[in-house]
Design a protein around this motif. Structure first.
Motif, PDB file in Angstrom:
ATOM      1  N   GLY A 254      19.874  12.408 -21.488  1.00  0.00           N
ATOM      2  CA  GLY A 254      18.680  12.236 -20.682  1.00  0.00           C
ATOM      3  C   GLY A 254      18.834  11.156 -19.632  1.00  0.00           C
ATOM      4  N   LYS A 255      19.763  10.234 -19.878  1.00  0.00           N
ATOM      5  CA  LYS A 255      19.986   9.131 -18.951  1.00  0.00           C
ATOM      6  C   LYS A 255      20.553   9.605 -17.614  1.00  0.00           C
ATOM      7  CE  LYS A 255      23.545   6.472 -19.822  1.00  0.00           C
ATOM      8  NZ  LYS A 255      24.455   6.545 -18.635  1.00  0.00           N
ATOM      9  N   THR A 257      21.434  13.307 -16.760  1.00  0.00           N
ATOM     10  CA  THR A 257      21.439  14.731 -16.420  1.00  0.00           C
ATOM     11  C   THR A 257      20.692  15.024 -15.132  1.00  0.00           C
ATOM     12  OG1 THR A 257      21.611  15.361 -18.758  1.00  0.00           O
ATOM     13  CG2 THR A 257      20.825  17.029 -17.224  1.00  0.00           C
ATOM     14  N   SER A 345      14.449  14.554 -18.735  1.00  0.00           N
ATOM     15  CA  SER A 345      15.245  13.681 -17.873  1.00  0.00           C
ATOM     16  C   SER A 345      14.696  13.669 -16.452  1.00  0.00           C
ATOM     17  CB  SER A 345      16.709  14.142 -17.868  1.00  0.00           C
ATOM     18  OG  SER A 345      17.504  13.322 -17.045  1.00  0.00           O
ATOM     19  N   THR A 349      13.307  10.251 -14.928  1.00  0.00           N
ATOM     20  CA  THR A 349      14.091   9.728 -13.810  1.00  0.00           C
ATOM     21  C   THR A 349      13.288   9.638 -12.521  1.00  0.00           C
ATOM     22  OG1 THR A 349      16.137  10.614 -14.779  1.00  0.00           O
ATOM     23  CG2 THR A 349      16.184  10.052 -12.425  1.00  0.00           C
ATOM     24  N   VAL A 355      14.777   5.158 -17.527  1.00  0.00           N
ATOM     25  CA  VAL A 355      15.316   5.860 -18.692  1.00  0.00           C
ATOM     26  C   VAL A 355      15.780   4.829 -19.711  1.00  0.00           C
ATOM     27  CG1 VAL A 355      16.010   7.940 -17.441  1.00  0.00           C
ATOM     28  CG2 VAL A 355      17.591   6.009 -17.594  1.00  0.00           C
TER      29      VAL A 355
END
Length: 366
Positions: A254-255, A257, A345, A349, A355
């Motif tokens: 998720g950081k 993508t 994500s 973001t 994140v």
């Protein structure tokens, strides 16, 4: 009958897109390891006590002997630094990281400042390398930057949930449309660059505000006309991915993508969307044929399309990792997880602007 062949034809069109996602994939050449160039290995760590042991053990077995190893502890909350020192490695600890630095960039940069050799190799703490890996890497190096994406060897079923993320990550560098000059990318787990080139454009200090250092580093290096070449690991370099569990997998992917998708070649994004749409359709068609429109022809077609995608996914999986046939056969679970994490994500973001990663909040908006 017309509907039968129309459904089959459209399914095959979507399915065929998958074969072009890794069309340009390449591996390091097993060349003679006569190059004795000195290399400094920089390993940024934060709370890696449960991951780093395989890397430390493999570093001690390297056939290439002209190696300097620098471990930079980014204020770990566990015994990572102490453990590395107990294993005989040199560790530098960071206590007061400036607020304007995001992610692991500061640890990488401070580690690079302490290097003395001609080449700098940045390695993530969760990789494992074969005894000849650094020798092979140095022998393959000619100029600019080399990065290598590790081969994924899951240690549990939950770790296989990274499958689609791995495919999409690889496609950014290896799809049929990939052009490293127009859309530069790097694989963060393993990056090799000369010390001279690294400091010529500022290295990680030039991307200190980015939550995704590898993509930003590629963009920064490319602006300075530094050549980039990417490879995919096979047996030389591998890793497990987030063995801590599902929440760790979701947090890790998720950081980066959403950020990565924005910086991917648009043709590759379209190709990916077509392929994933086909995967979704294969699942929906199987469900509708079983529950809403049961019949020999529709059930046969649904099963055929499902098996067709399963075979393709297993073929792809062997290029990027070591996945069992059973884990690939239940690909709907992996796909649902991928879609949920991807949209989360995007929201985190670009809407929330931050994140989470290893107990820290990384800002994604300037």
């Amino acid at each position: 009958m017309f509907y039968f062949f129309l459904s089959l034809f459209s399914a095959l069109l979507y399915w065929s897109a998958g074969f072009f996602l890794l069309f340009k994939i390449k591996h390091l050449k097993k060349v003679n390891q006569n190059d004795k160039t000195g290399i400094s290995v920089v390993i940024p760590v934060r709370n890696e006590i449960n991951r780093i042991s395989p890397l430390l053990n493999s570093l001690k077995k390297q056939s290439h002997k002209n190696i300097e190893i620098i471990i930079v502890d980014d204020n770990s909350e566990d015994r990572t630094a102490e453990y590395c020192r107990e294993k005989g490695f040199r560790v530098f600890s960071i206590k007061n990281k400036p607020d304007e630095w995001n992610g692991k960039s500061y640890a990488c940069f401070k580690g690079a400042e302490k290097t003395k050799e001609k080449l700098i190799l940045f390695l993530d703490a969760d990789v494992e390398i074969k005894s000849d890996f650094i020798g092979i890497l140095v022998s393959n190096y000619k100029k600019g930057i080399i990065s290598v994406q590790p081969y994924h060897i899951p240690g549990s079923f939950t770790e296989t949930l990274s499958f689609f993320f791995n495919v999409i990550t690889a496609s950014t560098a290896f799809s049929v449309f990939s052009d490293i000059k127009k859309n530069p990318v790097l694989f963060g787990p393993c990056i090799l660059i000369s010390r001279k080139d690294y400091f010529s454009f500022g290295g990680h200090s030039s991307v200190k505000g980015s939550p995704v250092d590898d993509i930003s580093l590629a963009l920064s290096a490319s602006k300075s006309n530094i050549a980039i070449e990417n490879f995919y690991g096979k047996d030389e370099i591998s890793y497990r991915m987030y063995p801590e569990g599902i929440s760790s997998i979701a947090e890790g992917w998720g950081k980066n993508t959403a950020f990565g998708s924005v910086h991917t070649d648009k043709s590759t994004v379209l190709l990916t969307v077509i392929w994933i749409t086909g995967l979704i359709n294969s699942i929906l068609y199987f469900i509708s044929s079983s529950l809403l429109f049961p019949g020999p022809a529709t059930l046969f077609l649904a099963a055929f399309i499902y098996l067709l995608y399963s075979a393709q996914l297993y073929w792809i999986s062997n290029k990027i990792g070591k996945f069992s046939m059973a884990s690939i056969f239940i690909y709907p679970l992996h796909l649902i997880f991928f879609i949920l994490v991807f949209f989360a994500s995007l929201y985190n973001t670009f809407i929330l602007g931050n994140v989470s990663w290893k107990g820290r909040q990384l800002h994604t908006k300037k």
